[in-house]
Design an enzyme around this catalytic site. Structure first.
Site, short mmCIF file in Angstrom:
data_model
loop_
_atom_site.label_atom_id
_atom_site.label_comp_id
_atom_site.label_asym_id
_atom_site.label_seq_id
_atom_site.Cartn_x
_atom_site.Cartn_y
_atom_site.Cartn_z
N ARG A 101 29.03 38.22 41.43
CA ARG A 101 30.56 37.76 41.11
C ARG A 101 30.87 36.64 42.16
O ARG A 101 30.95 36.54 43.19
CB ARG A 101 31.65 38.79 41.47
CG ARG A 101 33.01 38.42 41.58
CD ARG A 101 33.45 38.60 39.91
NE ARG A 101 34.98 37.98 39.90
CZ ARG A 101 36.10 38.72 39.74
NH1 ARG A 101 35.80 40.21 39.69
NH2 ARG A 101 37.03 38.44 39.60
N ASP A 113 33.47 42.92 37.59
CA ASP A 113 34.74 43.19 37.99
C ASP A 113 35.25 44.29 37.86
O ASP A 113 34.89 45.48 37.22
CB ASP A 113 35.68 42.37 36.78
CG ASP A 113 37.27 42.32 37.13
OD1 ASP A 113 37.43 42.37 38.35
OD2 ASP A 113 37.98 42.40 36.30
N ASP A 115 38.09 46.90 39.42
CA ASP A 115 39.53 47.11 39.76
C ASP A 115 39.85 48.50 40.51
O ASP A 115 39.38 49.32 39.76
CB ASP A 115 40.35 46.77 38.56
CG ASP A 115 40.47 45.53 38.02
OD1 ASP A 115 40.35 44.51 39.04
OD2 ASP A 115 40.85 45.07 37.07
#
Length: 183
Positions: A101, A113, A115
């Site tokens: 990333r 990604d 979260d």
């Protein structure tokens, strides 16, 4: 392996509360299925984090400021943990970096990604972390997979996942034939 039904005890003998944690994972660069599997494996290998369930993989259209990019593969993982949110965020960032990333283009294409959506019922706002995730309630790519594995769940301070799914446009979210599994 730690028994998820028994609270952890730190070295001073104080009980550490167990919290439900929800992660949203997505990838639209490289071999996204392999990257998602690697991220799930890395989260599952995290000490004091016990995977509970994993959603199906969903194909989702990009949202935000950079709409001209490939579709994402997304999933949601629910776990239990005694880890503090700040440490969880550091772990998530380390996993993302280990999977290539970069943060060159905010909202742009990415290999991984992750979260941190909720940690228990914590409501928190710092420079680096807001809980629950500040946009989770409007993101079908988070809500639909979460509802699949945790129907009736609540987004603290906002509402039930069932009600939130009913309030968003989920037309850009469809289940994929690809699979990722808990180790």
């Amino acid at each position: 392996m730690t028994n998820p039904l028994v609270p952890d005890v730190d070295t001073l003998g104080d009980l550490k509360p167990i919290a439900k944690v929800v992660f949203s994972l997505g990838s639209n660069q490289g071999n996204s299925v392999d990257l998602l599997q690697s991220a799930v494996n890395a989260l599952a290998d995290t000490p004091d984090l016990i995977p509970v369930d994993l959603s199906s993989v969903y194909v989702t259209q990009p949202v935000g400021e950079v709409p001209d990019q490939p579709d994402f593969l997304n999933l949601v993982m629910v776990a239990e943990t005694t880890i503090e949110p700040r440490i969880l965020l550091e772990r998530v960032h380390a996993i993302e970096a280990g999977l290539g990333r970069t943060r060159d283009i905010p909202g742009g294409p990415r290999t991984m990604d992750i979260d941190l959506v909720v940690v228990g019922r914590r409501q928190l706002q710092t420079e680096t972390l807001t809980l629950p995730h500040p946009r989770a309630h409007e993101r079908a790519f988070v809500l639909v997979p979460w509802q699949e594995i945790d129907p009736g769940a609540e987004l603290p301070g906002i509402g039930s996942i069932d009600d939130l799914v009913a309030s968003v446009d989920a037309s850009g979210v469809r289940r994929s034939d690809e699979t990722v599994e808990l180790p």
